[in-house]
Design a protein around this motif. Structure first.
Motif: not given
Lengths: 737, 151, 282
Positions: A656, A662, B41, B43, B55, B127-129, C96-97, C186
């Motif tokens: 984090t 990303t 964070e 994914g 998740n 984008s969460g991976n 977040g994602g 994220q």
């Protein structure tokens, strides 16, 4: 003739398993009866261990506890210096240093046990910065805090600088970087009929094999190391598995049961190795036209508390300090120093990204002084066939500095883009400033100097009675595509289809030591050995009329191994750093187009173009994956990634807060593969694994300079740092006017 | 409690606060789903719950009563990769493979939701991976290729 | 660790009354991080996720009621929300994602009371009201009055967030949401802002609302600057003064994500851009 597979996008051998969830990483193994191990670590950066207290309330009788006293052999993690204990004994030299190990049948209970152990330290004054280490504020390692001191001299740099019409000085700083493989470190260990077996996430099975022998006082044949599918390494799993493998093995010995250890993300970030931070100072003498006359470079790297691989990281660093340029007079000095911080170690690029950042960004400073174009200056000085490097190495084949530079200049529409930016930046209505920056590097393939000679790598192929061919090498697949690449080389050497060649799982009981999976050496060096071995097999087969059955005779299989031999005419002197530092070099150039927000100093990457000479792309898609992936890792280092330390402890040990890119942070990297064959490599191939990491840092800093006019000789270029520099520059301007 | 995992009815009698991730891996032996960070964070542990990507390290299994859970193991049919998986194999979307199960499930959610076939939309969907190997280009290429084959 | 599961709102209130120290659990995206880090050991959790009645977006007099269990993913795509409260939709899209958006809920986000809650600046400028319920009845708090500090609310023991009321704002002359995060997605915000501006025909400010997140222990409206701007034309000296006043309502800090100086300077620049009409949209 059948069309070969070298040069084709052969599919990954291990691909389907990875796509269906069938691939087994170390934590996916359910090992019957295994305990889970955890590590009690030092709470402070330096001190004497006064006491280790165990809360009475915890069920310690269910746990197995191991300390330094339980180590049957020598308490040292075998590497270059053997100075790092497997478990601290009496003193600690960095925060998070392992002190004792606990195993419990239940994973959650094992983790909870850590809250019930308290280490009391009698603190000793720590050294936390390179400056304090060099000034010997405290001596915390050896006699002078210096792990390694290397000098390279060619000609007379001092005299040349005294006479040079132009002298430009600069100081450059680069920070730690976390490998941030998505699979954390993990190993399992057990004893099988007196043999220690260790399996896990690792790059170099034979490193672990060598490290375990002295720790457990076992002969080589009583230690076996097996590779599990490995979720990224980037150097982070080059030497650290020696440590966690030793820990798991020690607990297994004590418990008389298998033990698995898998770090969580925070422990992994806090305790395992990172890229060495460095300070690099340049004094450069030039003619008025910009021809190099002298390079004086001083390099200091922060090795952390123990030696690990720092001497060889430093070595690769100093050997790339010149950049891909020819200079008649050179004086380089490099030192790796000790601090009371977790040891730094291998990370893709291995010292070269640090020194290449300095030399490449320095061209922008030189260009400003000379009022010349930095690209023209690079082209004027770039290495060419016949050039002599700092070590005296004369380049012969596959020298592509100018070619990759020109390719990127053309593909990025350099001049046109810069003109467009000039117009854009003049318009006060635009919300951003735009800039284009470039870098040019070389990167040595394979181990430095005599490294490959000392390694005596062996690799080979086997054939069974049915004619199935297997690749036998200790080189590991960790995502970089070794499996498909090596199988392609063997298939073509044998004239067989790709599908008929499989890759044996790296297991020290079953494959030869082909050297570590590092240093951009697997395709070029190990691939070369495999090609030779496959050619031997082909000859032998021919002698038996093409019959595998006849070739095997009574045996189940036949093996053909090849051992490394240095190419004739090559030599290197480890003492004087004279000679052929690397068998050959890759060359790469990269252009970054970005914009900086006028309100928030946030950067946005608009375009990234790179050209990299890999000799021959055995598998272009794999090569592109390496280039794009390495570039994005480099862009992360350049723009986002920051290890924040306080009292020698990383303050942001989470994904984090340690921020890697990303999919939305980076544009599609445009990768152009240049093929300028290297006669010493299989099918002309050179290494590619590390070079992409060298390029983004200096190119980004040059692009920010082009956009904002701010010369920022450090990384990462976060909005905070650009803002601080912009405000300082503004204040200075106001002071003057 | 009862839930459906990869189309199969499953029951679970352990602690309700165990993470779905651990229940999948330890109780049901579905180790395809990976843990990378334990805090939502990276994914890597992405699975579909009632068709939506989540998740699984952040879901207590107690909340999964009656839910439809799908993991990477559900994508391929007997010996045949799905279109999405094949695209990842052909376009180089998987390198070290540790982010791949999560990446596939996030992409699968996007595909099923009729998500846009633009690179920007695909990048947003994943984008969460986090991936540390590929630089994302081949992942996006793979998802785009799979979407192109979609009606 | 006790895990209580409420299947109806009535059961939820009963359980909350009986276990006033129970931690309400919705999407779990924040609580589970704390749980995984061992910070919730021995606590009682009250799972509200089965409460369908609290997972609706329903039209209400002069606005809409958003149930506490509505996810960010639904809010960011909901046609009504996109039409009347676009800054909220935009903010929810930066949480977040996609996985966090799909699971995390608006009520859970508010109860978590992070200074960096992404939907908070929009909720502050839309002057949302938070409906709280307990076994004894209901009460409503102005959105900003919910927060007591970092991760602290003014919810009484046994009290739960039932819904958030969003009043229809008059159509603004200009509006803006901007999150300055640690990366493009994220991300946790370093600073973020939402603004609504209504101008008179002569260019004077009829009303302005501007809120900042990650700049103080709780989300902040710029009361000093807003009051100063009301009735004034946005000329250079007025904007200068308003930008200067921004600092009066916030107290940014240095931490692992950013610096005090940066947060302040970036927020001031965006505020300036908004007032000068360079940033934001109509």
């Amino acid at each position: 003739m059948r069309k070969g597979t070298v040069g084709a996008n052969a599919l990954r051998k291990e691909g389907p398993d990875k796509l269906t969830g069938a691939a087994r990483y170390i934590d996916d193994y359910d090992i019957p009866g295994a305990l889970f191990g955890v590590t009690v670590r030092s709470p402070g950066p330096r001190g004497r261990i006064k006491d280790v207290r165990f809360d009475l309330a915890f069920p310690w009788d269910q746990c197995v506890i191991a300390t330094a006293k339980d180590i049957p052999g020598k308490n040292a993690v075998h590497l270059l210096g053997d100075d790092q204990p497997l478990l601290a004994d009496g003193v600690v030299n960095h925060a998070l240093e392992p002190i004792l190990l606990i195993a419990h049948a239940d994973r959650a209970t094992a983790w909870r046990a850590l809250e019930h152990v308290h280490v009391d330290l009698e603190p000793l004054e720590p050294v936390l910065t390179m400056e304090d280490s060099l000034s010997q504020k405290q001596v915390v390692w050896g006699l002078d805090n210096v792990f390694k001191d290397i000098t390279i001299v060619k000609g007379d740099a001092q005299a040349a600088l005294a006479e040079a019409p132009v002298v430009v000085e600069g100081e450059y700083r680069v920070p730690h970087q976390e490998q941030a493989y998505i699979e954390n470190q993990g190993m399992a260990a057990w004893f099988e009929d007196g043999t220690l077996v260790v399996m896990g996430s690792l790059q170099c099975p034979y490193y672990v094999h060598k490290a375990l022998q002295p720790l457990f006082a076992l002969p080589p044949e009583k230690v076996r190391v097996i590779h599990a599918v490995t979720g990224g390494g980037f150097g982070g799993k080059e030497e650290y598995p020696n440590m966690i493998g030793g820990h798991a093995a020690l607990l297994a010995l004590k418990a008389k049961k298998p033990v698995k250890m898998v770090y969580d993300r925070t422990e992994d970030m806090l305790a395992t190795t990172k890229r060495h931070p460095a300070v690099v100072r340049h004094r450069t003498g030039l003619t008025k036209d910009g021809k190099l006359l002298a390079q004086e470079v001083d390099i200091v790297m922060d090795g952390g508390a123990y030696m690990t691989l720092s001497p060889v990281v430093l070595s690769r660093g100093i050997l790339h300090a010149s950049g891909p340029y020819e200079c008649p007079n050179v004086s380089f000095r490099a030192r790796a120093v000790a601090t009371n911080t977790p040891p730094n170690g291998a990370f893709r690029g291995f010292g070269a990204p640090q020194t290449l950042f300095a030399v490449e960004l320095h061209w922008e400073k030189i260009a400003a002084v000379l009022k010349k174009d930095s690209i023209a200056l690079r082209r004027l000085n770039a290495l060419r066939p016949g050039s002599t490097m700092a070590t005296g190495q004369v380049l012969k084949d596959s020298v592509s500095a100018v070619q990759v530079l020109d390719t990127v200049v053309k593909k990025s529409a350099w001049a046109k883009t810069r003109q467009a930016h000039a117009r854009w930046n003049k318009d006060p209505k635009k919300p951003t400033w735009r800039g284009l920056g470039l870098s040019l590097v070389h990167h040595g393939g394979g181990f430095t100097g005599n490294g490959e000679v000392y390694l005596k790598s062996r690799a080979g192929v086997s054939i069974d009675r049915k004619g199935s061919v297997k690749v036998l090498a200790g080189s590991t697949e960790m995502g970089q595509g070794a499996s498909s690449t090596l199988a392609q080389i063997v298939a073509d050497a044998l004239g067989l289809p790709y599908d008929s060649v499989s890759v044996e799982r790296p297991d020290t009981a079953n494959v030869p030591d082909s050297g570590p999976t590092v240093a951009s050496r697997t395709t070029m060096v190990v691939g070369g050995l495999l090609k030779r071995a496959a050619e031997d097999l082909k000859l032998a087969l021919a002698k038996h009329g093409g019959s595998a059955k006849r070739l095997c005779g009574d045996a189940l299989e036949r093996r053909f191994l090849a051992e490394y031999e240095r190419a004739p005419g090559m030599s290197f002197d480890d003492k004087t750093y004279k000679g052929d530092a690397y068998a050959t070099y890759g060359y790469g150039a990269l252009a970054v187009e970005l914009e900086v927000d006028k309100a928030t100093w946030e950067t946005r990457l608009l375009r990234v173009v790179t050209a990299q000479d890999v000799g021959k792309a055995v598998n272009p898609r794999v090569v592109e994956g390496q280039i794009v992936g390495g570039t994005v890792q480099g862009l992360g280092w350049a723009l986002l990634e920051q290890c924040v330390y306080k009292a020698g402890v990383m303050q942001n040990p989470r994904l984090t807060d340690y921020v890697i890119p990303t999919a939305l942070d980076v544009p599609d990297v445009e990768a152009l593969i240049v093929e300028n064959p290297f006669p010493g490599g299989p099918f002309g191939a050179k290494g590619v694994g590390e070079m992409p990491m060298d390029l983004p840092g200096p190119a980004v800093a040059a692009a920010v300079l082009a956009a904002t006019g701010l010369f920022l000789p450090f990384l990462p270029l976060t909005p905070e740092r650009i803002q601080a520099a912009a405000d300082a520059a503004q204040a200075e301007k106001e002071l003057v006017s | 409690m009862k839930l459906t995992v990869n189309g199969k009815k499953r029951s679970y009698a352990g602690l309700p606060f165990k993470r779905l991730l651990d229940v999948l891996r330890e109780d049901f032996g579905l180790t395809g789903t990976k843990e990378g960070c334990g805090e939502g964070e990276c994914g890597a542990c992405t699975v579909l719950v009632d068709g939506e990507p989540v998740n699984s390290c952040l879901v207590p299994v107690g909340q999964m009563e009656g839910a439809q859970v799908e993991t990477v193991e559900s994508l391929a049919s007997a010996k045949k990769l799905s279109r999405l998986q094949s695209a990842f194999l052909e376009k180089g979307g998987a390198q070290c493979g540790i982010c791949t199960p999560g990446m596939l499930m996030a992409a699968e959610a996007h595909r099923r939701a009729g998500g846009k076939k633009t690179r920007q939309a695909v990048c947003t969907a994943v984008s969460g991976n986090l991936c540390r190997c590929t630089g994302y280009k081949h992942i996006v290429d793979s998802v785009m290729a799979a979407l192109k084959g979609r009606k | 660790m006790r895990f209580l599961r409420a299947r109806t709102p009535e059961e939820a209130l009963r359980l909350a009354e009986k276990h006033p120290d129970a931690k309400p659990l919705a999407g779990g995206t924040d609580l589970m991080v704390a749980w995984n880090a061992g910070r919730l050991d021995g606590k009682t959790m009250l799972d509200l996720s089965p409460l369908k009645a609290w997972a609706r977006i329903s039209p209400a007099k002069d606005g809409a009621d958003v149930g506490a269990l509505v996810t960010h993913a639904r809010l960011m795509r909901h046609p009504e929300v996109l039409k009347f409260w676009p800054l909220l939709a935009e903010a929810c899209g930066t949480v977040g994602g996609p996985q966090i958006q799909a699971r995390g809920t608006l009520g859970g986000n508010i109860a978590n009371a992070s200074p960096a809650g992404d939907p908070f600046p929009p909720l502050a400028v839309y002057e949302a009201r938070v409906r709280l319920v307990h076994a004894g009845g209901r009460r409503e708090l102005a959105f900003l009055d919910v927060f007591a500090g970092v991760k602290k609310t003014h919810l009484a023991p046994g009290e739960l967030i039932e819904s958030v009321h969003l009043p229809h704002p008059p159509k603004p002359s200009r509006q803006l949401f901007r999150k300055i995060g640690t990366r493009a997605a994220q991300a946790i915000s370093k600073t973020m802002m939402a603004g609504l501006l209504w101008l008179e025909r002569d260019g004077a400010v009829r009303e302005v609302r501007f809120a900042l997140g990650s700049m103080a222990p709780t989300v902040k409206r710029l009361h000093a600057a807003e009051e100063f701007l009301r009735g004034r034309r946005l000329d250079r000296p007025t904007v200068d003064k308003a930008v200067e006043l921004l600092a009066a309502d916030v107290s940014p800090i240095d931490d692992v994500r950013s610096t005090r100086a940066y947060r302040l300077r970036a927020a001031q620049n965006v505020f300036r851009g908004f007032l000068e009409g360079r940033l934001g949209r109509s």
